[in-house]
Design a protein around this motif. Structure first.
Motif, PDB file in Angstrom:
ATOM      1  N   LEU A  27     -49.519 -34.391 -46.923  1.00  0.00           N
ATOM      2  CA  LEU A  27     -48.707 -35.269 -46.096  1.00  0.00           C
ATOM      3  C   LEU A  27     -47.825 -36.113 -47.008  1.00  0.00           C
ATOM      4  CD1 LEU A  27     -51.091 -36.521 -43.274  1.00  0.00           C
ATOM      5  CD2 LEU A  27     -49.107 -35.015 -43.044  1.00  0.00           C
ATOM      6  N   ASN A  28     -46.527 -35.905 -46.894  1.00  0.00           N
ATOM      7  CA  ASN A  28     -45.573 -36.679 -47.674  1.00  0.00           C
ATOM      8  C   ASN A  28     -45.468 -38.103 -47.141  1.00  0.00           C
ATOM      9  OD1 ASN A  28     -44.248 -35.967 -49.985  1.00  0.00           O
ATOM     10  ND2 ASN A  28     -42.269 -35.614 -48.993  1.00  0.00           N
ATOM     11  N   TRP A  29     -45.448 -38.190 -45.819  1.00  0.00           N
ATOM     12  CA  TRP A  29     -45.456 -39.470 -45.133  1.00  0.00           C
ATOM     13  C   TRP A  29     -46.563 -39.443 -44.095  1.00  0.00           C
ATOM     14  CZ3 TRP A  29     -39.612 -39.072 -43.556  1.00  0.00           C
ATOM     15  CH2 TRP A  29     -38.806 -39.240 -44.696  1.00  0.00           C
ATOM     16  N   THR A  30     -47.246 -40.550 -43.916  1.00  0.00           N
ATOM     17  CA  THR A  30     -48.263 -40.646 -42.864  1.00  0.00           C
ATOM     18  C   THR A  30     -47.731 -41.510 -41.723  1.00  0.00           C
ATOM     19  OG1 THR A  30     -49.301 -42.633 -43.754  1.00  0.00           O
ATOM     20  CG2 THR A  30     -50.075 -40.496 -44.603  1.00  0.00           C
ATOM     21  N   LYS A  31     -48.376 -41.378 -40.583  1.00  0.00           N
ATOM     22  CA  LYS A  31     -47.969 -42.186 -39.427  1.00  0.00           C
ATOM     23  C   LYS A  31     -48.137 -43.670 -39.721  1.00  0.00           C
ATOM     24  CE  LYS A  31     -48.461 -42.163 -34.392  1.00  0.00           C
ATOM     25  NZ  LYS A  31     -48.621 -43.601 -34.191  1.00  0.00           N
ATOM     26  N   GLU A  32     -49.164 -43.983 -40.529  1.00  0.00           N
ATOM     27  CA  GLU A  32     -49.379 -45.385 -40.896  1.00  0.00           C
ATOM     28  C   GLU A  32     -48.216 -45.911 -41.741  1.00  0.00           C
ATOM     29  OE1 GLU A  32     -52.776 -43.633 -39.355  1.00  0.00           O
ATOM     30  OE2 GLU A  32     -51.671 -42.963 -41.133  1.00  0.00           O
ATOM     31  N   GLU A  33     -47.673 -45.027 -42.613  1.00  0.00           N
ATOM     32  CA  GLU A  33     -46.572 -45.452 -43.476  1.00  0.00           C
ATOM     33  C   GLU A  33     -45.250 -45.554 -42.727  1.00  0.00           C
ATOM     34  OE1 GLU A  33     -48.029 -43.512 -47.736  1.00  0.00           O
ATOM     35  OE2 GLU A  33     -47.006 -42.262 -46.244  1.00  0.00           O
ATOM     36  N   THR A  34     -45.003 -44.577 -41.836  1.00  0.00           N
ATOM     37  CA  THR A  34     -43.707 -44.538 -41.153  1.00  0.00           C
ATOM     38  C   THR A  34     -43.693 -45.335 -39.864  1.00  0.00           C
ATOM     39  OG1 THR A  34     -44.275 -42.577 -39.853  1.00  0.00           O
ATOM     40  CG2 THR A  34     -43.323 -42.208 -42.050  1.00  0.00           C
ATOM     41  N   GLY A  35     -44.878 -45.564 -39.311  1.00  0.00           N
ATOM     42  CA  GLY A  35     -44.949 -46.244 -38.032  1.00  0.00           C
ATOM     43  C   GLY A  35     -44.724 -45.335 -36.842  1.00  0.00           C
ATOM     44  N   SER A  36     -44.448 -44.028 -37.102  1.00  0.00           N
ATOM     45  CA  SER A  36     -44.155 -43.153 -35.967  1.00  0.00           C
ATOM     46  C   SER A  36     -44.656 -41.725 -36.139  1.00  0.00           C
ATOM     47  CB  SER A  36     -42.638 -43.117 -35.706  1.00  0.00           C
ATOM     48  OG  SER A  36     -41.958 -42.705 -36.893  1.00  0.00           O
ATOM     49  N   VAL A  37     -44.584 -41.150 -37.347  1.00  0.00           N
ATOM     50  CA  VAL A  37     -44.865 -39.712 -37.483  1.00  0.00           C
ATOM     51  C   VAL A  37     -45.582 -39.394 -38.798  1.00  0.00           C
ATOM     52  CG1 VAL A  37     -42.891 -38.952 -36.093  1.00  0.00           C
ATOM     53  CG2 VAL A  37     -42.583 -39.334 -38.555  1.00  0.00           C
ATOM     54  N   ASN A  38     -46.284 -38.256 -38.795  1.00  0.00           N
ATOM     55  CA  ASN A  38     -46.749 -37.614 -40.015  1.00  0.00           C
ATOM     56  C   ASN A  38     -45.736 -36.535 -40.410  1.00  0.00           C
ATOM     57  OD1 ASN A  38     -49.397 -38.889 -40.256  1.00  0.00           O
ATOM     58  ND2 ASN A  38     -49.928 -37.706 -38.420  1.00  0.00           N
ATOM     59  N   VAL A  39     -45.435 -36.408 -41.702  1.00  0.00           N
ATOM     60  CA  VAL A  39     -44.506 -35.388 -42.191  1.00  0.00           C
ATOM     61  C   VAL A  39     -45.127 -34.721 -43.424  1.00  0.00           C
ATOM     62  CG1 VAL A  39     -42.217 -34.898 -43.135  1.00  0.00           C
ATOM     63  CG2 VAL A  39     -42.479 -36.628 -41.336  1.00  0.00           C
ATOM     64  N   GLY A  40     -45.300 -33.422 -43.348  1.00  0.00           N
ATOM     65  CA  GLY A  40     -45.968 -32.703 -44.420  1.00  0.00           C
ATOM     66  C   GLY A  40     -45.014 -32.029 -45.391  1.00  0.00           C
TER      67      GLY A  40
END
Length: 206
Positions: A27-40
């Protein structure tokens, strides 16, 4: 609709060609980090798991993935079993009536432990390309990582199939698949300039 998934699951540690790029997903970005989505993010070789070889893989003048005819990878196919053979050639298929078959998938069961890349498995002899062409077959699928053995530099199986208009699907998972007629769907990703592509390969019983 009952689909039979014949694709190798993609996960950390999936057996790949020795020295090739290992598969990884993070996961490059997590929902916790972005506030909206997970991005792998995915990293893999074009020959990871269940995949097709484009002719460019072994012939600099050959077609690349984005140039291939997609109809090769969708349509009726025949599954046959050829167990306990070190290699497969024209003689081994002589007992089968392949009239009207354009896509042939051979279950060998010679890759015993899918968690480990095999040092030996059933491979294709050079006389098979001409035989398949005469039968009208345009796609050959196997449950092994290559139509040639791992230490082959001449790649006689690859070149024989290519010279006779037969395309290659490798690394299918066929342990539960019986002989018979199916519909195959194994579409490559439209990767421009690529030498091969992972596929999600499925069969549907006809």
């Amino acid at each position: 609709m009952c689909l039979i998934d014949i694709s190798e699951p993609l996960r950390a540690g999936v057996a790949g060609w020795p020295g090739d790029t290992p598969f990884s997903f993070t996961l490059n970005w997590t929902k916790e980090e972005t506030g909206s989505v997970n991005v792998g993010k995915v990293i893999f070789s074009t020959h990871t798991g269940t995949h097709i070889d484009a002719p460019f893989h072994f012939d600099n003048e050959g077609q690349k993935v984005h140039e291939l005819d997609l109809s090769l990878y969708v349509g009726p196919c025949r599954v046959i079993h050829l167990f306990d053979l070190p290699s497969i050639g024209a003689h081994d298929l002589a007992k089968y009536n392949l009239a009207g078959v354009e896509r042939l998938i051979i279950r060998t069961d010679s890759w015993k432990d899918r968690s480990v890349f095999p040092t030996s498995f059933t491979y294709i002899r050079p006389d098979l390309g001409s035989y398949l062409q005469k039968q009208g077959i345009r796609l050959l699928g196997l449950d092994v990582p290559s139509v040639d053995l791992p230490d082959s530099k001449e790649l006689l199986g690859h070149h024989s199939l290519h010279q006779h208009g037969v395309h290659i699907l490798e690394g299918t998972v066929l342990y539960q698949v019986e002989e018979g007629d199916y519909e195959l769907i194994a579409l490559p990703l439209p990767i421009e300039g690529a030498d091969g592509s992972l596929v999600r390969a499925v069969l549907r019983k006809i």
